[in-house]
Design an enzyme around this catalytic site. Structure first.
Site, short mmCIF file in Angstrom:
data_model
loop_
_atom_site.label_atom_id
_atom_site.label_comp_id
_atom_site.label_asym_id
_atom_site.label_seq_id
_atom_site.Cartn_x
_atom_site.Cartn_y
_atom_site.Cartn_z
N ASP A 49 -9.40 2.24 9.50
CA ASP A 49 -8.77 1.42 8.16
C ASP A 49 -9.83 0.14 7.66
O ASP A 49 -9.47 -0.88 7.37
CB ASP A 49 -7.49 0.68 8.47
CG ASP A 49 -6.80 0.33 7.31
OD1 ASP A 49 -7.13 0.83 6.18
OD2 ASP A 49 -5.89 -0.56 7.36
N GLY B 169 0.14 -13.54 6.64
CA GLY B 169 0.36 -12.55 5.69
C GLY B 169 1.55 -11.46 6.21
O GLY B 169 1.92 -11.65 7.32
N GLY C 20 3.31 -3.41 5.95
CA GLY C 20 4.07 -2.58 6.33
C GLY C 20 4.50 -2.52 7.64
O GLY C 20 5.56 -1.83 8.20
#
Length: 674
Positions: A138, A23, A26
Site C-alpha cells: 500500500d 486519523g 477503514g
C-alpha cells in the site's frame, strides 16, 4: 494534524497513554500516544469487527513479526504490538512531519534535490523492507512522511494482515489505492501473485506524483484509472531526466520487466545496475518474485475476464475502503464521487464529469467568478461565469471556473485569500495548482433544499465556505459544528465542452435558468487558406529545408513529441484542425490543434500535441478549448512556411530536437495519402 479524542475513545492502550487522534481509516483509528519513558509513539487500534476474526489475528501477528525485522532505513520502526489485546493494536515510531500528499498539496510539485531525496528515500525504504521478506502492498504519498531527518515510509507489510487468505475469492478485502496499484493487482495474467515488484510499480507512481502533482495513469474515475494502468503507457511528462527513464522502467506492465528496489537505489545513487538482492525464504511463497518469463499476451477472452474482475473489485470497495493509515485517513470521504460509474447528473458532477452551478441554499442566487484574482460574487445563474467543474485531487477537489472557457490563458480555480489584519478570508480566483488554499471538500449535509434536492457544504483547511449577506462577500471560517455551515445545491448544467442544458436526470428543469455561455466554435483560419498550408487533411509537419533536412514532427509510442521522424509513418501523420474557442477574437485567430491521424480509425479519443511546459511536448487526449493544445500558426511568406507558438513554447528545432534558441523556427505541411 492531530484532533482531540472523541467521547468513547480509550485513554490508554496497554502501557501507552493516548493523547489525541492522528486519523481514522477503514481498518481502525490512529492515535498519538506517550510511552512509559515519555517518548511519543503512533498507535494503530484495529476496529472491533476485525479483532473478532481469528484469521485476522493470526495474520496480524505474523505480519507484525515480519515488520519488526525490517532495518530502520527510511522506515518508521515498528516498536510494539499486542495482537491478543481487545482490540489489537500496533505501536510504531511517531514521525513529526507532513505526508508527501500534504507537502505537494501545500507547496506544489517537487524538483531538484527535494525530488531526488524523495526518490532515494523511498527506494531505500523499499530495499530495507524487501530485504526482510516483506511487501508493502500500500505504498502511496500518504504513507511517505517527511521527517526532519529524511523520508520515513510507514504501514509496510501490515496491509496484508487485512486481506483474506485468497485474494482471488475475497476481492472485497484487498487493500490498496487504485492510482498506485500494479496491473497484477487487477489481472492475474500480468502476474499470478503479488510480489515486491508491485511496490516498485508504486514507487514509479509516487515519484511521478511528487514531481508533477498527479499520478501517471490518472483518469476521471477509479475505473478509468485502473483500465489505463492495464492498457495505456504512463504519462510521465514533467518528471525530469534521467529520473524519468527510471520511473518509466518501474511502471512496466509486467513485474519481471521492472527493476528491483535495490537496482532503483543503485541507479539513483549513480552506480551501475546490479543483480537483485536475494531475499530470505519467507513463510508465504507470494513474497518471492517469480523468475522472468516472456510477457503474456492474452486475447479478447483474457481482456474480458480482466474487465469482469475489475468490476468485482470496484463493487467490493477495493479503493481504500479497508485501509489503516496515519495521514490520508484523516481526510474526509468524498461521498457519491467515489462511485465507480456515474449514473445520474449529480453523481457525474461529483466525479468531475459535468459542469454545474452553486446555488445558495436560501435564495435563488448563484456564485459567480468573473476572472482570476476577483472575489466570488452572486448572479442569477446565467452564463459560464456561474459554472464550475470539480477536478478530483485524492479525496478533495480543485473547483475550476468555466468563466474563461475557450480563451487562451491559464485556467482559474477557487482559492482562499488570507488577508493579514482582516477577519474575512474571501474566496477568489486562483491558479489551478493543488495547495492548502485551493483544495476543497464537498460534503453531503443529509438535508434537502426547498425543491427536494440534496445540499452540500464546501470546506477548506481554513474553514467552511460561507456567504456574508450583509457584507455581500464570501468568507472562509470555522463554524464549530458542521451543521452550522452554509448549505448549497449543485445545479447540473450539462456536459463539458458543449452548450449546457439540464440533464434528463436533473431534479427539476425549473430549478434554475437554463441559459449558459455560448458553445465552443472553431477559431478563424480564413487567413491561412491563401498560404498553401494544408488544413483538415492528413499531413506530415516538417522543418523547412533551411534546417538541412526535413525533420518530421513525430509522436513516439511513449507519448513524447519531437522532430525526430524522417519518413511518413503512423507516428508522424497529423491533421491540423481549427482550435475550439469560446468566441472568435483577434487573439485566437489562426489557432489550430495538431491531431494524431492514424491510418486505421482510432478506437479511443483523438490525441493532440500538447505544450505541457516550455520545450516539452506530449500527446494527450484532445480537450476542446484547452489552451495547452492551441497552437498559433503564423505564416512566414506565401510558400506554405509558418511558425508555431504554443501556450509555453515558440518551437525551434535543432537536429530534430526542440530547443530554446539557436534552432530553425519555420515549418511546413506536406499532404500524405492513407
Amino acid at each position: 494534524m492531530s484532533m482531540p479524542l472523541r467521547p468513547g475513545d480509550p485513554t490508554r492502550l496497554g502501557v501507552y497513554d493516548l493523547l489525541d487522534r492522528l486519523g481514522q481509516g477503514g481498518m481502525g483509528t490512529v492515535f498519538r500516544g506517550r510511552a512509559a519513558d515519555g517518548s511519543m509513539v503512533a498507535i494503530k487500534m484495529v476496529r472491533p469487527e476485525f479483532a473478532d476474526d481469528p484469521e485476522f489475528r493470526g495474520r496480524f501477528r505474523s505480519e507484525v513479526s515480519r515488520a519488526q525485522q525490517v532495518p530502520p532505513f527510511s522506515t518508521a520502526a515498528v516498536l510494539d504490538a499486542d495482537p491478543e489485546h481487545t482490540p489489537p493494536y500496533l505501536v510504531v515510531e511517531f514521525v513529526d512531519g507532513p505526508s508527501l500528499t500534504e507537502l505537494v498539496r501545500d507547496r506544489g510539485p517537487l524538483s531538484g534535490p527535494a525530488l531526488q531525496s524523495v526518490a532515494v528515500g523511498i527506494a531505500t525504504a523499499l530495499t530495507a523492507i524487501h530485504s526482510a521478506g516483506v511487501i508493502h502492498r500500500d505504498l502511496k504519498p500518504g504513507n511517505v512522511l517527511i521527517a526532519p531527518g529524511g523520508i520515513k515510509v510507514i504501514d509496510f507489510g501490515i496491509a496484508r494482515a487485512f486481506e483474506a487468505t485468497s485474494r482471488h475469492t475475497r476481492t472485497d478485502q484487498m487493500v490498496g489505492t487504485v492510482a498506485y496499484m500494479a496491473p497484477e493487482r487487477f489481472d492475474p495474467e500480468y502476474g499470478a501473485e503479488v510480489t515486491s515488484a508491485a511496490d516498485v510499480f508504486a514507487w514509479g507512481a509516487v515519484v511521478t506524483y511528487a514531481a508533477t502533482g498527479r499520478t501517471p495513469f490518472a483518469g476521471e474515475s477509479p475505473t478509468v484509472t485502473a483500465m489505463r494502468i492495464l492498457t495505456q503507457p504512463p504519462d510521465t511528462s514533467g518528471v525530469p531526466e534521467p529520473l524519468r527513464g527510471l520511473v518509466e522502467s518501474a511502471l512496466a506492465k509486467y513485474p519481471e520487466q521492472r527493476p528491483t528496489a535495490r537496482q532503483l537505489l543503485d541507479a539513483l545513487l549513480g552506480g551501475r545496475l546490479v543483480a537483485p538482492v536475494p531475499l530470505p525464504p519467507p513463510d508465504d511463497p507470494a513474497e518471492v518474485a517469480p523468475p522472468a518469463e516472456k510477457p503474456r499476451r492474452g486475447g479478447p477472452r483474457r481482456f474480458a475476464a480482466a474487465l469482469a474482475a475489475l468490476a468485482v473489485l470496484l463493487a467490493g470497495g477495493l479503493y481504500g475502503a479497508h485501509r489503516l493509515t496515519m495521514s490520508d485517513s484523516s481526510l474526509p470521504a468524498r461521498g457519491p464521487a467515489s462511485q465507480a460509474a456515474p449514473v445520474d447528473g449529480l453523481t457525474a458532477i461529483l466525479a468531475g464529469d459535468r459542469r454545474f452551478s452553486i446555488q445558495l441554499g436560501k435564495a435563488d442566487r448563484y456564485f459567480m467568478l468573473d476572472r482570476g484574482g476577483d472575489e466570488l460574487e452572486l448572479s442569477d445563474g446565467t452564463g459560464s461565469r456561474s459554472q464550475f467543474v470539480l477536478e478530483p485531487v485524492g479525496v478533495e477537489y480543485l473547483i475550476r471556473s468555466l468563466g474563461n472557457e475557450g480563451y487562451a490563458g491559464p485556467e482559474t480555480c477557487l482559492g482562499v485569500r488570507i488577508i493579514p489584519g482582516e477577519q474575512a478570508a474571501p474566496v477568489v480566483g486562483a491558479a489551478c495548482t493543488p495547495t492548502k488554499g485551493t483544495l476543497f471538500s464537498v460534503d453531503a449535509t443529509g438535508d434537502k433544499d426547498a425543491k427536494g434536492r440534496p445540499t452540500y457544504s464546501i470546506r477548506n483547511e481554513y474553514g467552511w465556505v460561507l456567504w456574508d449577506s450583509d457584507a455581500k462577500r464570501s468568507d472562509v471560517a470555522e463554524v464549530g459544528e458542521p451543521q452550522f455551515a452554509d448549505k448549497y445545491t449543485l445545479v447540473d448544467r450539462g456536459e463539458l465542452g458543449s452548450a449546457a442544458t439540464p440533464s434528463a436526470t436533473s431534479p427539476s428543469p425549473s430549478a434554475a435558468p437554463t441559459t449558459t455561455g455560448p458553445a465552443l466554435v472553431d477559431a478563424n483560419l480564413s487567413e491561412l487558406k491563401s498560404f498553401a498550408i494544408e488544413l483538415g487533411v492528413p499531413v506530415v509537419v516538417t522543418t523547412s529545408l533551411d534546417a538541412g533536412a526535413e525533420y518530421h514532427l513525430d509522436a513516439r509510442p511513449d507519448g513524447t513529441v519531437d522532430f525526430t521522424g524522417t519518413a511518413v509513418t503512423e507516428t508522424t501523420r497529423m491533421t491540423l484542425k481549427p482550435a475550439k474557442v469560446r468566441k472568435r477574437t483577434d487573439e485566437n485567430k489562426n489557432h489550430v490543434v495538431i491531431v494524431a491521424s492514424p491510418v486505421a480509425a482510432a478506437t479511443g479519443p483523438e490525441s493532440c500535441v500538447t505544450d505541457v511546459r516550455k520545450g516539452s511536448l506530449r500527446m494527450q487526449p484532445c480537450r476542446p478549448g484547452d489552451a495547452a493544445q492551441s497552437w498559433h500558426l503564423t505564416p512566414a511568406g506565401d510558400s506554405g512556411l509558418f511558425e508555431l507558438t504554443g501556450a509555453h513554447s515558440a518551437l525551434q528545432v535543432d537536429q530534430g530536437h526542440i530547443v530554446a534558441d539557436g534552432g530553425w523556427a519555420t515549418f511546413q505541411t506536406v499532404a500524405v495519402t492513407r
